[in-house]
Structure formats: structure tokens, C-alpha cells
Design a protein around this motif. Structure first.
Motif, mmCIF file in Angstrom:
data_model
loop_
_atom_site.group_PDB
_atom_site.id
_atom_site.type_symbol
_atom_site.label_atom_id
_atom_site.label_comp_id
_atom_site.label_asym_id
_atom_site.label_seq_id
_atom_site.Cartn_x
_atom_site.Cartn_y
_atom_site.Cartn_z
ATOM 1 N N LYS A 70 39.460 50.424 39.776
ATOM 2 C CA LYS A 70 39.564 49.319 40.796
ATOM 3 C C LYS A 70 39.934 48.182 39.966
ATOM 4 C CE LYS A 70 36.502 46.273 43.574
ATOM 5 N NZ LYS A 70 36.783 44.869 42.851
ATOM 6 N N GLU B 288 40.179 44.404 38.660
ATOM 7 C CA GLU B 288 39.347 43.305 38.793
ATOM 8 C C GLU B 288 39.672 42.308 39.704
ATOM 9 O OE1 GLU B 288 38.044 40.852 35.354
ATOM 10 O OE2 GLU B 288 36.801 42.604 35.082
ATOM 11 N N LYS C 28 40.025 42.211 42.974
ATOM 12 C CA LYS C 28 40.640 42.577 44.029
ATOM 13 C C LYS C 28 39.840 43.815 44.816
ATOM 14 C CE LYS C 28 45.248 41.541 42.346
ATOM 15 N NZ LYS C 28 46.583 42.168 42.376
ATOM 16 N N ASP C 29 39.962 43.860 46.086
ATOM 17 C CA ASP C 29 38.968 44.967 46.846
ATOM 18 C C ASP C 29 39.735 46.284 46.788
ATOM 19 O OD1 ASP C 29 37.117 43.197 47.342
ATOM 20 O OD2 ASP C 29 38.067 42.484 49.240
ATOM 21 N N GLU C 30 41.105 46.292 46.544
ATOM 22 C CA GLU C 30 41.889 47.719 46.673
ATOM 23 C C GLU C 30 41.546 48.450 45.594
ATOM 24 O OE1 GLU C 30 46.002 47.418 45.519
ATOM 25 O OE2 GLU C 30 45.623 45.107 45.015
ATOM 26 N N LYS C 31 41.518 49.783 45.610
ATOM 27 C CA LYS C 31 41.348 50.843 44.804
ATOM 28 C C LYS C 31 42.544 51.805 44.578
ATOM 29 C CE LYS C 31 36.249 51.051 45.413
ATOM 30 N NZ LYS C 31 35.151 52.041 45.633
#
Length: 265
Positions: free
Chosen positions: A134, A136, A138-141
């Protein structure tokens, strides 16, 4: 005597049971060491050069196994991997980021990846793992851990030119004299002529990364372009030319009038 021997044998068996059997049980529960891998990719920069980047990994706490190497050197458009030996189930967290280099024309990727390695027991003391990353902040994976650098844009030369027209007026007065043979009265007619001259002043502002200090040729060109002395000199020359033209016109017309008067006499 036999009883004593039997008692000693029984005590020996008890001692062996206390020390040997727990050791065998511990050995039976030991896991097969697993080598987990965290792959990392560095994307290519379209500048026609070859670059090598350094990727760093750090464990979040002391319970996470230490990677075999904490730094990778990866050529652009290449892939490397961190290797970690794990011998027990658990959740282990790491940070992966790019170390900023010293190339002045490269803008380095600032992303920091929070990487979690999940390890679980499958069967027969066998371990398996999964890696989740992930970015850092940010919500995206993302599916991959990759770093993309960029080439710093060069400052272009920008020139702004402003043109101002300043009108200059010059007044010239001429006198026409008519002579008649029948009368003694002289009729004089005054004519006023205004000559307007437009003076164009050009101011150039140049922004450049180069410095021409100390070069007499380029310094002279810069002084002309920046308007240190060029516009004032031009205005004076144009005004002087206008005055000379006006005076010439006046003298020419006066000579013509005198010539006509002589012809009439």
C-alpha cells in the motif's frame, strides 16, 4: 539388592521422560524455513541514458525477520527482489522506498510503500505467505511495487517585446509674398505646417539561464536588447532628422518663392 537396582532403573526412565520426550516434541513442531520474496520494479526514463537506482527496505519492528539485504541496486526498466527467511507464522510489516540519488536532472520518486507479509501454517509444518503493498498516504493498493522517476524540465528562454510609439511634432512656419507691378502694397501670407514623426521604442526583456558577464560582445548586445542606451539615442537622432527635414523644406520653398518673384519682375 534387586529392589535397589529396579528402583534406580525406574528413576532413570523417569529422568529420560522429563528431558528427552519434550525435546522430541519441540523438534516435531519446528517449521520448515520459508524464503519470502518482495519484488520491486524501476521504470525507464526516456532520456537516452542508463540509470541505476537504489531501493531501501526497513522492518517496522524487531519481531519482523531481517531481509538478507536491506538495499537493492536496480537498473531502470529492471526488477529486483528482497529475500526474507521466515520460520514461523505471523504478520510482518516493512517499508520500501527509493533512495534519492545525486543526478541533478532527475526527479526521484517520493512514494513510500507499506509492505505486509502474511505467513500462515498450511499443513505438516509447512508455511505459505502472501505480500500486500500500500502506498503511504494513499488508499490504493497497487499490484506491483514500482518506482517511476522523471527528467527535470529545462528552463526555456522567454523573450517579451513591448513596442511603444511616441509621436513628435515639429512646427514650421513659411511666408509667401506676392508682388504686383500696379500696387505698392505687399500681401504676405503665412502658412504653418506641422510635421508629425512617430518614434518607436522597443523594450526587450530576456530570461535566460546563461550569464554573459565579462564578455564585451555579448554584453554590448545585452545592453542594446535591455534598453540601457539604445532608445534614447534613437529618439535624439529621429528628432534631429525631423528638424533638418523641416528646415530644408522651408529653405526650398523660400528659394522657389524668390525665383518666382524674379521671374515676374
Amino acid at each position: 539388592m534387586r529392589k535397589i537396582r529396579s528402583l534406580i532403573s525406574l528413576m532413570a526412565v523417569c529422568l529420560l521422560s522429563c528431558f528427552v520426550f519434550p525435546f522430541l516434541e519441540i523438534k516435531a513442531l519446528a517449521y520448515v524455513t520459508l524464503e519470502a520474496e518482495i519484488p520491486v520494479t524501476c521504470l525507464e526514463i526516456p532520456d537516452g541514458k542508463t540509470h541505476i537506482y537504489q531501493i531501501i527496505i526497513e522492518a517496522e519492528n524487531n519481531t519482523s525477520p531481517i531481509p538478507k539485504s536491506d538495499i537493492l541496486e536496480i537498473t531502470e526498466n529492471g526488477t529486483g527482489k528482497f529475500e526474507i527467511d521466515i520460520d514461523e507464522p505471523g504478520t510482518f510489516v516493512y517499508k520500501v522506498y527509493e533512495k534519492e540519488g545525486n543526478e541533478p536532472d532527475i526527479k526521484y520518486d517520493k512514494n513510500i510503500y507499506d509492505v505486509t507479509v502474511f505467513v500462515e501454517d498450511v499443513s505438516d509444518n509447512t508455511l505459505k505467505y502472501a505480500v500486500v503493498a500500500k502506498i503511504e498516504g494513499k488508499d490504493e493498493k497497487p499490484d506491483k511495487i514500482e518506482f517511476e522517476n522523471a527528467v527535470e524540465a529545462e528552463t526555456d528562454i522567454v523573450t517579451t517585446t513591448t513596442t511603444d510609439s511616441v509621436p513628435t511634432e515639429t512646427t514650421v512656419t513659411t511666408t509667401d509674398t506676392d508682388s504686383s507691378s500696379d500696387t505698392s502694397t505687399d500681401d504676405s501670407e503665412s502658412t504653418t505646417t506641422k510635421v508629425t514623426t512617430a518614434v518607436t521604442t522597443t523594450t526587450a526583456v530576456t530570461t535566460s539561464k546563461s550569464d554573459n558577464t565579462g564578455n564585451p560582445i555579448t554584453g554590448f548586445i545585452d545592453s542594446v536588447l535591455t534598453g540601457d542606451s539604445f532608445p534614447a539615442h534613437t529618439i535624439r537622432m529621429l528628432m534631429l532628422s525631423s528638424i533638418l527635414i523641416a528646415i530644408s523644406t522651408f529653405l526650398f520653398k523660400r528659394d522657389n518663392n524668390e525665383e518666382e518673384d524674379k521671374n515676374e519682375e
